[in-house]
Design a protein around this motif. Structure first.
Motif, PDB file in Angstrom:
ATOM      1  N   ASP A  91      43.878  59.605  39.575  1.00 29.97           N
ATOM      2  CA  ASP A  91      44.390  58.320  39.199  1.00 29.97           C
ATOM      3  C   ASP A  91      43.124  57.529  38.634  1.00 29.97           C
ATOM      4  OD1 ASP A  91      46.988  58.585  39.491  1.00 29.97           O
ATOM      5  OD2 ASP A  91      47.060  57.272  41.101  1.00 29.97           O
ATOM      6  N   LYS A  92      43.318  56.560  37.695  1.00 30.31           N
ATOM      7  CA  LYS A  92      42.243  55.838  37.251  1.00 30.31           C
ATOM      8  C   LYS A  92      42.630  54.455  37.826  1.00 30.31           C
ATOM      9  CE  LYS A  92      42.762  56.819  32.750  1.00 30.31           C
ATOM     10  NZ  LYS A  92      43.382  58.097  33.005  1.00 30.31           N
ATOM     11  N   LEU A  93      41.850  53.324  37.474  1.00 32.66           N
ATOM     12  CA  LEU A  93      42.269  51.899  38.042  1.00 32.66           C
ATOM     13  C   LEU A  93      43.605  51.592  37.634  1.00 32.66           C
ATOM     14  CD1 LEU A  93      41.321  49.537  39.576  1.00 32.66           C
ATOM     15  CD2 LEU A  93      39.941  48.798  37.513  1.00 32.66           C
ATOM     16  N   LYS A  94      43.806  51.928  36.172  1.00 27.51           N
ATOM     17  CA  LYS A  94      44.931  51.291  35.733  1.00 27.51           C
ATOM     18  C   LYS A  94      46.100  51.714  36.461  1.00 27.51           C
ATOM     19  CE  LYS A  94      45.545  54.582  31.935  1.00 27.51           C
ATOM     20  NZ  LYS A  94      45.705  54.708  30.501  1.00 27.51           N
ATOM     21  N   ASP A  95      46.313  53.201  36.842  1.00 28.80           N
ATOM     22  CA  ASP A  95      47.232  53.654  37.536  1.00 28.80           C
ATOM     23  C   ASP A  95      47.478  53.321  39.009  1.00 28.80           C
ATOM     24  OD1 ASP A  95      47.490  55.787  35.445  1.00 28.80           O
ATOM     25  OD2 ASP A  95      45.635  56.597  36.114  1.00 28.80           O
ATOM     26  N   LEU A  96      46.321  52.818  39.642  1.00 33.01           N
ATOM     27  CA  LEU A  96      46.610  52.444  41.066  1.00 33.01           C
ATOM     28  C   LEU A  96      47.178  51.093  40.766  1.00 33.01           C
ATOM     29  CD1 LEU A  96      45.998  52.199  44.289  1.00 33.01           C
ATOM     30  CD2 LEU A  96      43.738  51.740  43.613  1.00 33.01           C
ATOM     31  N   THR A  97      46.338  50.141  39.996  1.00 34.81           N
ATOM     32  CA  THR A  97      47.207  48.693  39.883  1.00 34.81           C
ATOM     33  C   THR A  97      48.516  48.896  39.485  1.00 34.81           C
ATOM     34  OG1 THR A  97      45.025  48.035  39.100  1.00 34.81           O
ATOM     35  CG2 THR A  97      46.782  46.600  38.541  1.00 34.81           C
ATOM     36  N   ALA A  98      49.134  49.673  38.448  1.00 40.14           N
ATOM     37  CA  ALA A  98      50.412  49.895  38.166  1.00 40.14           C
ATOM     38  C   ALA A  98      51.547  50.090  39.311  1.00 40.14           C
ATOM     39  CB  ALA A  98      50.492  50.712  36.930  1.00 40.14           C
ATOM     40  N   LYS A  99      50.942  51.057  40.203  1.00 42.23           N
ATOM     41  CA  LYS A  99      51.698  51.502  41.319  1.00 42.23           C
ATOM     42  C   LYS A  99      51.903  50.678  42.360  1.00 42.23           C
ATOM     43  CE  LYS A  99      50.378  56.511  40.930  1.00 42.23           C
ATOM     44  NZ  LYS A  99      49.615  57.665  41.416  1.00 42.23           N
ATOM     45  N   LEU A 100      51.140  49.489  42.370  1.00 43.13           N
ATOM     46  CA  LEU A 100      51.496  48.357  43.176  1.00 43.13           C
ATOM     47  C   LEU A 100      52.601  47.543  42.842  1.00 43.13           C
ATOM     48  CD1 LEU A 100      47.678  47.009  44.314  1.00 43.13           C
ATOM     49  CD2 LEU A 100      49.202  48.888  45.496  1.00 43.13           C
ATOM     50  N   ASN A 101      53.163  47.551  41.786  1.00 40.01           N
ATOM     51  CA  ASN A 101      54.410  47.088  41.459  1.00 40.01           C
ATOM     52  C   ASN A 101      55.522  47.532  42.279  1.00 40.01           C
ATOM     53  OD1 ASN A 101      53.150  45.327  39.368  1.00 40.01           O
ATOM     54  ND2 ASN A 101      53.353  47.018  37.733  1.00 40.01           N
ATOM     55  N   VAL A 119      35.250  56.295  34.718  1.00 36.52           N
ATOM     56  CA  VAL A 119      33.807  56.943  34.242  1.00 36.52           C
ATOM     57  C   VAL A 119      34.099  58.008  33.200  1.00 36.52           C
ATOM     58  CG1 VAL A 119      31.427  57.699  34.708  1.00 36.52           C
ATOM     59  CG2 VAL A 119      32.368  55.855  36.227  1.00 36.52           C
ATOM     60  N   THR A 120      34.537  58.861  33.735  1.00 39.66           N
ATOM     61  CA  THR A 120      34.809  60.278  32.745  1.00 39.66           C
ATOM     62  C   THR A 120      35.695  59.855  31.771  1.00 39.66           C
ATOM     63  OG1 THR A 120      36.577  61.029  34.119  1.00 39.66           O
ATOM     64  CG2 THR A 120      34.274  61.671  34.883  1.00 39.66           C
ATOM     65  N   ALA A 121      36.525  58.898  31.664  1.00 38.15           N
ATOM     66  CA  ALA A 121      37.311  58.378  30.669  1.00 38.15           C
ATOM     67  C   ALA A 121      36.882  57.499  29.673  1.00 38.15           C
ATOM     68  CB  ALA A 121      38.656  57.858  31.261  1.00 38.15           C
ATOM     69  N   PHE A 122      35.714  57.061  30.126  1.00 38.69           N
ATOM     70  CA  PHE A 122      34.800  55.935  29.352  1.00 38.69           C
ATOM     71  C   PHE A 122      35.778  54.634  29.263  1.00 38.69           C
ATOM     72  CE2 PHE A 122      32.289  59.388  28.597  1.00 38.69           C
ATOM     73  CZ  PHE A 122      30.828  58.997  28.408  1.00 38.69           C
ATOM     74  N   THR A 123      36.344  54.232  30.322  1.00 42.11           N
ATOM     75  CA  THR A 123      36.997  52.903  30.544  1.00 42.11           C
ATOM     76  C   THR A 123      35.955  51.837  30.060  1.00 42.11           C
ATOM     77  OG1 THR A 123      38.780  53.756  31.963  1.00 42.11           O
ATOM     78  CG2 THR A 123      38.325  51.378  31.815  1.00 42.11           C
ATOM     79  N   SER A 124      36.400  51.106  29.415  1.00 49.23           N
ATOM     80  CA  SER A 124      35.189  49.963  28.852  1.00 49.23           C
ATOM     81  C   SER A 124      35.141  48.728  29.989  1.00 49.23           C
ATOM     82  CB  SER A 124      36.043  49.102  27.487  1.00 49.23           C
ATOM     83  OG  SER A 124      36.998  48.206  27.949  1.00 49.23           O
ATOM     84  N   ALA A 125      33.968  48.153  29.939  1.00 48.28           N
ATOM     85  CA  ALA A 125      33.715  47.247  31.004  1.00 48.28           C
ATOM     86  C   ALA A 125      34.568  46.079  31.103  1.00 48.28           C
ATOM     87  CB  ALA A 125      32.343  46.854  30.894  1.00 48.28           C
ATOM     88  N   ASP A 126      35.296  45.608  29.861  1.00 49.34           N
ATOM     89  CA  ASP A 126      35.979  44.530  30.001  1.00 49.34           C
ATOM     90  C   ASP A 126      37.115  44.945  30.454  1.00 49.34           C
ATOM     91  OD1 ASP A 126      34.249  42.873  28.654  1.00 49.34           O
ATOM     92  OD2 ASP A 126      34.915  43.142  26.673  1.00 49.34           O
ATOM     93  N   LYS A 127      37.832  46.177  30.149  1.00 43.97           N
ATOM     94  CA  LYS A 127      39.267  46.730  30.768  1.00 43.97           C
ATOM     95  C   LYS A 127      39.000  46.719  32.134  1.00 43.97           C
ATOM     96  CE  LYS A 127      42.700  50.066  29.831  1.00 43.97           C
ATOM     97  NZ  LYS A 127      43.083  51.303  29.099  1.00 43.97           N
ATOM     98  N   TRP A 128      38.059  47.180  32.668  1.00 44.64           N
ATOM     99  CA  TRP A 128      37.725  47.587  34.039  1.00 44.64           C
ATOM    100  C   TRP A 128      37.829  46.315  34.791  1.00 44.64           C
ATOM    101  CZ3 TRP A 128      37.217  51.278  37.591  1.00 44.64           C
ATOM    102  CH2 TRP A 128      36.521  51.324  38.746  1.00 44.64           C
ATOM    103  N   GLN A 129      37.036  45.334  34.195  1.00 48.91           N
ATOM    104  CA  GLN A 129      37.234  44.039  34.981  1.00 48.91           C
ATOM    105  C   GLN A 129      38.638  43.298  35.047  1.00 48.91           C
ATOM    106  OE1 GLN A 129      35.325  40.449  32.971  1.00 48.91           O
ATOM    107  NE2 GLN A 129      34.177  40.245  34.662  1.00 48.91           N
TER     108      GLN A 129
END
Length: 230
Positions: A91-101, A119-129
């Motif tokens: 899971d990436k951050l977006k996956d975890l956040t979506a599951k909290l719905n 990191v390995t998917a090269f998520t941008s800093a802006d999207k991460w924040q």
């Protein structure tokens, strides 16, 4: 940190290395055992996130991060602790956040392990924040009295599995996202940020050279408890 020029110059090397590492890496399962132990009217700790939270690299949940956490907390606070794990390897951050719905995370202490896959998917800093802010807001809404601890992405340049320059590239990316996380955590009074220091010591890693060993989980849990109870 790696400069843009270094990224470009070494790209053909680390790009091939990344493909070979993915092909040859040992695929380990998530930790075996129940992921929930609920008792009324006692402190509760939740560990959410990625493969580290899911116990990849250790045999069972008791040897994983949540197991080490609940054992340490029981020694210091009370005879009983409620605990649960909500995590999935990959899971990436977006996956975890979506599951909290779809789920409510309610606990006295919430420990978040996430980011290596970003990191390995090269998520941008802006999207991460942006997505991390969403995660914090959801957790605070669901559990307004909890103490939330975000673990830093570990220093990936220390992972035995990763050759250079790939290790340096991913290590630089993890540092960049950690700087964003640390700054964001300061804007939420319930949320703390904890750096994760790890040496290039094979005993601290599972046999895949990528995930933490039981020894490493115990060391990390001791540091987390100190932070949560401070």
């Amino acid at each position: 940190m790696y400069t843009t020029l270094k990224y470009i110059i070494t790209f053909p090397i680390w790009f091939v290395q990344a493909i070979l590492v993915k092909q040859r890496a040992i695929k380990l399962p998530e930790a075996a055992g129940t992921r929930m132990h609920q008792i009324d009217d006692v402190p509760c700790v939740a560990v959410i996130g990625d493969s580290v939270a899911a116990g990849v690299g250790v045999e069972d949940i008791n040897s994983s991060l949540v197991g080490a956490l609940k054992n340490k907390l029981m020694k210091l606070t009370t005879d009983n602790i409620s605990w649960y794990v909500y995590a999935k390897s990959g899971d990436k951050l977006k996956d975890l956040t979506a599951k909290l719905n779809d789920i409510d995370v309610q606990a006295d202490y919430i420990v978040i392990s996430i980011g290596v896959n970003d990191v390995t998917a090269f998520t941008s800093a802006d999207k991460w924040q942006y997505t991390m802010r969403q995660l914090f807001q959801k957790l605070i809404t669901q559990s307004p009295n909890s103490k939330i601890l975000l673990l830093a992405i570990p220093p990936m340049e220390q992972f035995p599995l990763l050759p250079n320059p790939l290790a340096k590239v991913l290590g630089s990316r993890s540092k960049k996202l950690n700087l964003v996380s640390e700054a964001l955590c300061q804007k939420f009074h319930q949320v703390s940020f904890m750096r994760v220091d790890i040496e290039a010591d094979e005993s601290l890693f599972a046999i895949d050279g990528y995930h933490p060993s039981a020894k490493s989980c115990k060391m990390l849990a001791n540091k987390i408890v100190d932070e949560l109870l401070s």
